[in-house]
Enzyme design. Structure first.
Site, PDB file in Angstrom:
ATOM      1  N   LEU A  98      -4.943   5.170   0.750  1.00 12.83           N
ATOM      2  CA  LEU A  98      -4.466   5.505   2.304  1.00 12.83           C
ATOM      3  C   LEU A  98      -3.076   4.868   1.719  1.00 12.83           C
ATOM      4  O   LEU A  98      -2.778   4.091   1.077  1.00 12.83           O
ATOM      5  CB  LEU A  98      -5.109   4.700   3.142  1.00 12.83           C
ATOM      6  CG  LEU A  98      -6.499   5.108   3.636  1.00 12.83           C
ATOM      7  CD1 LEU A  98      -6.956   4.269   5.002  1.00 12.83           C
ATOM      8  CD2 LEU A  98      -6.473   6.512   4.263  1.00 12.83           C
ATOM      9  N   ASP A  99      -1.995   5.649   2.331  1.00 17.53           N
ATOM     10  CA  ASP A  99      -0.566   5.177   2.232  1.00 17.53           C
ATOM     11  C   ASP A  99      -0.311   3.888   2.686  1.00 17.53           C
ATOM     12  O   ASP A  99      -1.327   3.317   3.864  1.00 17.53           O
ATOM     13  CB  ASP A  99       0.331   6.176   3.269  1.00 17.53           C
ATOM     14  CG  ASP A  99       0.433   7.708   2.416  1.00 17.53           C
ATOM     15  OD1 ASP A  99      -0.245   7.731   1.343  1.00 17.53           O
ATOM     16  OD2 ASP A  99       0.634   8.506   3.245  1.00 17.53           O
ATOM     17  N   ILE A 100       0.618   3.102   2.405  1.00 16.23           N
ATOM     18  CA  ILE A 100       1.076   1.781   2.878  1.00 16.23           C
ATOM     19  C   ILE A 100       0.910   1.753   4.441  1.00 16.23           C
ATOM     20  O   ILE A 100       0.727   0.699   5.141  1.00 16.23           O
ATOM     21  CB  ILE A 100       2.209   1.107   2.139  1.00 16.23           C
ATOM     22  CG1 ILE A 100       2.270  -0.211   2.335  1.00 16.23           C
ATOM     23  CG2 ILE A 100       3.468   1.853   2.565  1.00 16.23           C
ATOM     24  CD1 ILE A 100       3.425  -1.136   1.346  1.00 16.23           C
TER      25      ILE A 100
END
Ligand code: URA
Length: 278
Positions: free
Chosen positions: A109-111
């Site tokens: 998952l993106d930051i």
């Protein structure tokens, strides 16, 4: 794998040190097998029957571990990172943290994305869930800025072409009802789809995991995702009791269902093979 394995391997996997450190412990007489001091670290033990201990504290063996993390923003989906805290690092901080040292996140998952992340050392399950040919469903709650075209649901259903020309599989877009709140603690004020503020709350289900896929799908429609949370992956649903940063072990039933998600999901050849009817 049977239940026989080398003593040093077993202890190393349970985080008691490297094999040479374990050898040192054994030399000092600090390792016991069934109450008897054991100096030979290359001997086999039966991890289901033998009681292995270090300094008389039993060390039990766990082969596979599965955790559901509600990933918070600001943390990277990795095992190690120089600049940021990692999702695996978060687990180690907990009181009932993992026993194994070889855990990794299943996908990324993106930051700035929150939500469901499976963390395990089960490579076979991870591979099945991530395989682009399996198309395991991933469901996201998103808050989107910009005016969604009137035919947005249809366009997602037909598969969006990203700005670089990459086609995506058909996806299901649900526009949330005005006053309905998808989740407590959402930054939205609960006003739903609002054309004046050009802001919508949606749930999107996709069947693949291209880089920044959700954000890029909305970008292709001229909108910007300002908040993203993964709600589910296959049959695994984010436990609402988990606050961002919290985690728990999966139940046996959840693991079983994930395994059957992979077996039930037939590999699909063409993007057009699967079109949502809703
Ligand atoms: N899609 C995105 O754009 N970001 C994520 O973190 C997950 C899916």
């Amino acid at each position: 794998m049977g239940s026989l394995m080398r003593l040093d391997k077993m202890l190393a996997e349970m985080g008691m040190g490297t094999r040479s450190q374990i050898k040192e412990l054994a030399k000092k007489g600090r390792i016991q097998v069934n109450g008897v001091t054991e100096k030979k670290t290359d001997r086999k033990v039966d991890f289901q029957k033998d009681v292995v201990a270090v300094d008389h504290v039993p060390v039990s063996y766990v082969e596979l571990e599965y955790y559901m993390l509600n990933k918070p923003q600001g943390v990277v989906s990795a095992t190690e990172d120089h600049d940021h805290e990692t999702v695996v690092g978060l687990l180690k901080k907990g009181q009932e943290g993992p026993r194994r040292k070889d855990l990794f996140p299943v996908g990324r998952l993106d930051i700035d994305t929150e939500g469901l992340l499976l963390i395990t050392n089960d490579g076979e399950l991870a591979h099945g869930l991530l395989s682009p040919r399996r198309h395991v469903d991933k469901r996201y709650y998103a808050e989107v800025e910009g005016t969604l075209p009137e035919d947005a649901c249809l366009r997602f259903r037909q598969g969006i072409t990203l700005s670089d020309g990459t086609p995506t599989l058909p996806a299901k877009l649900e526009l949330l009802d005005d006053r309905e709140k998808a989740w407590e603690g959402s930054p939205a004020d609960g006003s739903g789809s609002d054309t004046v503020r050009n802001f919508s709350r949606v749930v999107l289900t996709i069947h693949e995991g291209k880089f920044h896929q959700v954000k890029r799908m909305f970008e292709a429609l001229g909108c910007r995702v300002v908040f993203l949370r993964r709600l589910s992956m296959g049959s695994l649903v984010l436990d609402e009791k988990l606050k961002p940063g919290e985690y728990r072990e999966l139940s046996k039933e959840e693991v079983k269902r994930l395994r059957s998600d992979i077996n039930d999901t037939q590999p699909v050849g063409n993007p057009g093979d699967r079109v949502f009817s809703a």
